[in-house]
Design a protein around this motif. Sequence first.
Motif, PDB file in Angstrom:
ATOM      1  N   SER A 211      23.205  56.668  49.652  1.00 22.19           N
ATOM      2  CA  SER A 211      24.586  56.238  48.931  1.00 22.19           C
ATOM      3  C   SER A 211      24.525  55.722  47.540  1.00 22.19           C
ATOM      4  O   SER A 211      25.451  55.672  46.743  1.00 22.19           O
ATOM      5  N   GLY A 212      23.400  54.763  47.633  1.00 17.58           N
ATOM      6  CA  GLY A 212      23.288  54.027  46.445  1.00 17.58           C
ATOM      7  C   GLY A 212      23.960  52.876  46.409  1.00 17.58           C
ATOM      8  O   GLY A 212      24.158  52.191  45.294  1.00 17.58           O
ATOM      9  N   ASN A 213      24.751  52.371  47.316  1.00 17.07           N
ATOM     10  CA  ASN A 213      25.610  51.330  47.518  1.00 17.07           C
ATOM     11  C   ASN A 213      24.883  50.097  47.708  1.00 17.07           C
ATOM     12  O   ASN A 213      25.274  49.025  47.592  1.00 17.07           O
ATOM     13  N   THR A 214      23.570  50.153  48.262  1.00 19.20           N
ATOM     14  CA  THR A 214      22.979  48.729  48.538  1.00 19.20           C
ATOM     15  C   THR A 214      21.960  48.462  47.341  1.00 19.20           C
ATOM     16  O   THR A 214      21.145  49.431  46.871  1.00 19.20           O
ATOM     17  N   ILE A 215      22.368  47.283  46.921  1.00 20.80           N
ATOM     18  CA  ILE A 215      21.893  47.075  45.504  1.00 20.80           C
ATOM     19  C   ILE A 215      21.576  45.685  45.398  1.00 20.80           C
ATOM     20  O   ILE A 215      22.060  44.716  46.203  1.00 20.80           O
TER      21      ILE A 215
ATOM     22  N   LEU B 128      14.672  52.564  38.065  1.00 21.68           N
ATOM     23  CA  LEU B 128      15.599  52.058  37.036  1.00 21.68           C
ATOM     24  C   LEU B 128      15.997  53.045  35.975  1.00 21.68           C
ATOM     25  O   LEU B 128      17.306  53.129  35.676  1.00 21.68           O
ATOM     26  N   LYS B 129      15.180  53.964  35.783  1.00 23.67           N
ATOM     27  CA  LYS B 129      15.750  54.868  34.908  1.00 23.67           C
ATOM     28  C   LYS B 129      16.484  56.014  35.578  1.00 23.67           C
ATOM     29  O   LYS B 129      17.346  56.688  34.905  1.00 23.67           O
ATOM     30  N   ASP B 130      16.145  56.333  36.893  1.00 27.51           N
ATOM     31  CA  ASP B 130      16.931  57.421  37.610  1.00 27.51           C
ATOM     32  C   ASP B 130      18.070  57.138  38.093  1.00 27.51           C
ATOM     33  O   ASP B 130      19.074  57.779  38.253  1.00 27.51           O
ATOM     34  N   ARG B 131      18.268  55.521  38.488  1.00 22.62           N
ATOM     35  CA  ARG B 131      19.735  55.280  38.984  1.00 22.62           C
ATOM     36  C   ARG B 131      19.959  54.091  37.983  1.00 22.62           C
ATOM     37  O   ARG B 131      19.944  52.948  38.197  1.00 22.62           O
ATOM     38  N   PRO B 132      20.306  54.426  36.709  1.00 22.88           N
ATOM     39  CA  PRO B 132      20.704  53.189  35.685  1.00 22.88           C
ATOM     40  C   PRO B 132      21.802  52.451  36.142  1.00 22.88           C
ATOM     41  O   PRO B 132      22.827  53.044  36.607  1.00 22.88           O
ATOM     42  N   ASP B 133      21.998  51.141  36.042  1.00 27.37           N
ATOM     43  CA  ASP B 133      22.848  50.308  36.448  1.00 27.37           C
ATOM     44  C   ASP B 133      23.031  49.573  35.094  1.00 27.37           C
ATOM     45  O   ASP B 133      22.249  48.901  34.275  1.00 27.37           O
ATOM     46  N   GLU B 134      24.440  49.382  34.890  1.00 26.56           N
ATOM     47  CA  GLU B 134      24.783  48.616  33.435  1.00 26.56           C
ATOM     48  C   GLU B 134      24.305  47.098  33.467  1.00 26.56           C
ATOM     49  O   GLU B 134      24.211  46.412  32.360  1.00 26.56           O
ATOM     50  N   GLN B 135      23.993  46.592  34.562  1.00 24.73           N
ATOM     51  CA  GLN B 135      23.088  45.132  34.701  1.00 24.73           C
ATOM     52  C   GLN B 135      21.929  45.232  35.016  1.00 24.73           C
ATOM     53  O   GLN B 135      21.117  44.224  35.139  1.00 24.73           O
ATOM     54  N   GLY B 136      21.354  46.334  35.204  1.00 23.22           N
ATOM     55  CA  GLY B 136      19.803  46.507  35.391  1.00 23.22           C
ATOM     56  C   GLY B 136      19.440  46.240  36.635  1.00 23.22           C
ATOM     57  O   GLY B 136      18.542  45.788  36.942  1.00 23.22           O
ATOM     58  N   TYR B 137      20.457  46.408  37.695  1.00 24.58           N
ATOM     59  CA  TYR B 137      20.213  45.945  39.157  1.00 24.58           C
ATOM     60  C   TYR B 137      19.329  46.956  39.577  1.00 24.58           C
ATOM     61  O   TYR B 137      19.380  48.277  39.259  1.00 24.58           O
ATOM     62  N   TYR B 138      18.705  46.767  40.747  1.00 29.25           N
ATOM     63  CA  TYR B 138      17.865  47.891  41.528  1.00 29.25           C
ATOM     64  C   TYR B 138      18.430  48.144  42.891  1.00 29.25           C
ATOM     65  O   TYR B 138      19.195  47.588  43.606  1.00 29.25           O
ATOM     66  N   HIS B 139      18.734  49.652  42.756  1.00 34.15           N
ATOM     67  CA  HIS B 139      19.366  50.319  43.872  1.00 34.15           C
ATOM     68  C   HIS B 139      18.234  50.842  44.872  1.00 34.15           C
ATOM     69  O   HIS B 139      17.434  51.680  44.650  1.00 34.15           O
ATOM     70  N   TYR B 140      18.495  50.187  46.101  1.00 33.94           N
ATOM     71  CA  TYR B 140      17.391  50.425  47.212  1.00 33.94           C
ATOM     72  C   TYR B 140      17.549  52.017  47.738  1.00 33.94           C
ATOM     73  O   TYR B 140      18.631  52.509  47.779  1.00 33.94           O
TER      74      TYR B 140
END
Length: 276
Positions: free
Chosen positions: A173-177, A156-168
């Motif tokens: 590509s980081g598009n699967t969330i 979550l720190k490496d791939r921060p998402d404004e809504q706190g979602y998990y990036h698989y």
Amino acid sequence: MDEDKLAGLNDVQDFFNRSHSASASGTFCTEQIGVKDFIEWCNDPCNNTSGNCDVDSAYRLGQTICALNELSDDKIDEIKKTLERVAAPVISNTDLSLKEQNERLLENAREKLLEHDELHSKLKIRLGVWRGDLTETSKKDLPGNIAFYCALKLRLKDRPDEQGYYHYQFDDSGNTIARVDPLKPFFGSTQDNLNQQWHVLISMLAYLDVAHALSSEHHEYHCLYPYLSRYDKGDLNEGKLQLKSSLSLKVISGRDYTSKPMMTWIKDALVKQEGK
């Protein structure tokens, strides 16, 4: 939704329509479903309904995550270092078989983790043990669940998402969330009503995803891999799911997930998608 996806959903719905009448023969099943498509379908469920299943391992994982969330970052770092220290001498003991290494590792880790008084106290409250110690069932997956939490926080720190979602991590590509907060497993003020969307996307698929990611020697938390190695079933890009009387990840893990609340939630989520 394109025709291929809609056709796949029709197959899934057909399964649910006939499952009761066909269950006696044990022959029903659907076509295999790609993991990415399945995640997409489950990202927009009906009413985000939940189910109380406190005997499920997902429930124990959720309560463990809630307990860890109440600890300071310094305390979490201390707990992570405990896992590292326990793992090193066990996995280097070549006199033990892999099975013996795993059993020794988990046993030693449970003992050392519960020496952290604040963690022990919060786990007892979260897991419903008001007097005495944690049950053996409550302790069973504790090292792996804590290792998962540490790696999850790093992700979550490496791939921060404004809504706190998990990036698989299986998707470069980081598009699967997973469009659900991975650190909020429950609904309601009592914190005991498990969110079944979280159960599917985090407790099951993110757990497998993290386990495989940690297998890389270049991963910052590779030291925690021994605690999750049995859940490393390979790259989810290669995986397929199949819906029978339960959710089966045979291509990935060779095991079925049979939680009734989870299966009910999946049915509702897929039916909604089919109606779009």
